[in-house]
Design an enzyme around this catalytic site. Structure first.
Site, PDB file in Angstrom:
ATOM      1  N   TYR A 114       5.612  11.953   5.242  1.00  0.00           N
ATOM      2  CA  TYR A 114       4.901  11.153   4.841  1.00  0.00           C
ATOM      3  C   TYR A 114       4.847  10.596   3.548  1.00  0.00           C
ATOM      4  O   TYR A 114       5.190   9.284   3.059  1.00  0.00           O
ATOM      5  CB  TYR A 114       3.173  11.118   5.365  1.00  0.00           C
ATOM      6  CG  TYR A 114       2.286   9.892   4.939  1.00  0.00           C
ATOM      7  CD1 TYR A 114       2.468   8.773   5.664  1.00  0.00           C
ATOM      8  CD2 TYR A 114       1.270  10.135   3.976  1.00  0.00           C
ATOM      9  CE1 TYR A 114       1.733   7.734   5.481  1.00  0.00           C
ATOM     10  CE2 TYR A 114       0.576   8.886   4.099  1.00  0.00           C
ATOM     11  CZ  TYR A 114       0.852   7.713   4.628  1.00  0.00           C
ATOM     12  OH  TYR A 114      -0.207   6.858   4.271  1.00  0.00           O
ATOM     13  N   ALA A 128       0.781  -1.237   0.072  1.00  0.00           N
ATOM     14  CA  ALA A 128       0.226  -0.029  -0.039  1.00  0.00           C
ATOM     15  C   ALA A 128       0.959   1.219  -0.010  1.00  0.00           C
ATOM     16  O   ALA A 128       1.704   1.285   0.888  1.00  0.00           O
ATOM     17  CB  ALA A 128      -0.955   0.093   1.150  1.00  0.00           C
TER      18      ALA A 128
END
Ligand code: UDP
Length: 322
Positions: free
Chosen positions: A149, A117
């Site tokens: 992130y 993912a």
């Protein structure tokens, strides 16, 4: 098929576990319960084809044992949510990069298909809409913590593609775009569960900035169908796919629809970004995926419209509140 789901006690992973068990597969979940919750998989405990290991990806012996038994791995374990990333950038980097590094090492030893993912965040501030898998990626500078992130997930993509290229690992990357639905926690900043809860509690809905920024929200049930469609798919090896909805909505419209559908009397409050987030944050104005590549590969497209997504989340949160 026996599938190992890392992060399987999380929001997306637990829905995937439900779906795989329903279709007769066996599922092992590896989760350290840092952001996932035992409650999400409570209903699966005792199922003869389900097992749960509470461990981190740094537990090599557990990871190796589970990966060795699996026909496929779906790697969902990650640090999630804008607030968590801003508050704990070191932990975010370690979890995402070292975790995926360890996972890929175990996957290489087992040789099984691995779905990784990733996130729409990797497109960054690109203005070339809709975002397509071969686009250039436009990230902000490292002193703006928001980009931690994206940078970590991008490094995960590089690590994963390298494992495919150099060692022949059958591996696919899934870039997930604003996935929502029951069980999603609002604790780490995700807009939809937060606004739904505010509406149901009669609190003001907190819309950040002018609310004219847009997102496309995809129901977790649709994402699960995409992941299931990619399992066992050899032609998807070495590929990156966007997974999301392309139904665009402003956050302002989203808040209005939530108030309306939840029959709430809550007002909508517009909060300047400086009050909403810690320093180092910059928001994205628009984010829309091009989903033609996954449609061509497995015939997938999202089936839940925004109204249905909101009704599902309102029902779920209403039940939780009572
Ligand atoms: N947002 C908001 N109110 C909230 C939380 C988020 O208006 O209580 C906004 C946020 O600034 C962003 C959008 O909603 O423009 C989506 O935020 P989220 O954190 O859910 O996802 P992402 O920013 O990763 O798309």
């Amino acid at each position: 098929m026996h599938v190992l789901i890392t992060g399987g006690a999380g929001f997306i992973g637990s829905h995937l576990a439900d779906a795989l068990l329903r279709r007769g597969d066996s599922v092992s979940v590896l989760d350290n319960l840092s952001t996932g919750s035992a409650e999400n998989i409570q209903g699966l405990q005792g199922h003869p084809c389900f097992s749960f290991a509470q461990a981190g990806l740094d537990d090599v012996s557990v990871l190796d044992e589970l990966a060795g038994r699996a026909d496929a791995i779906v790697h969902l374990a990650a640090a999630v949510g804008v607030h968590l990333v801003l508050e704990k950038p070191t932990q975010t980097i370690e979890t995402n990069v070292l975790g995926t590094h360890a996972l890929l090492a175990a996957a290489r030893r087992s040789g099984c298909q691995t779905l990784i993912a990733s996130t729409s965040e990797v497109y960054g501030k690109s203005e070339s809409l809709p975002f397509s898998e071969n686009d250039d990626l436009v990230l902000g500078p490292p002193n703006r913590t928001r980009w931690v992130y994206a940078a970590t997930k991008l490094l995960d993509e590089f690590l994963a593609l390298a494992a495919h290229q150099e060692f022949g690992l059958p591996l696919t990357i899934m870039r997930l775009f604003n996935i929502v639905g029951p069980r999603q926690t609002g604790r780490f900043g995700m807009v939809l569960p937060r606004l739904v809860r505010q509406a149901l509690r009669g609190q003001p809905l907190t819309v950040y900035g002018d609310g004219l920024q847009t997102r496309c929200f995809c129901h977790v049930a649709d994402v699960v169908q995409a992941i299931v469609g990619l399992l066992g798919r050899t032609t998807a090896s070495g590929q990156i796919y966007n997974i999301g909805s392309n139904q665009e909505v402003t956050i302002r419209e989203l808040a209005e629809q939530i108030v309306d559908r939840a029959d709430s009397a809550s007002p909508i409050h517009y909060l300047p970004y400086g009050q909403a987030y810690a320093a180092g944050f910059e928001d994205l104005r628009k984010r829309v995926p091009d989903i033609s590549k996954i449609a061509d590969e497995i015939g997938w497209k999202p089936t839940h419209l925004l109204a249905k997504i909101l009704d599902d989340m309102i029902d779920f949160e209403r039940e939780r509140l009572t």
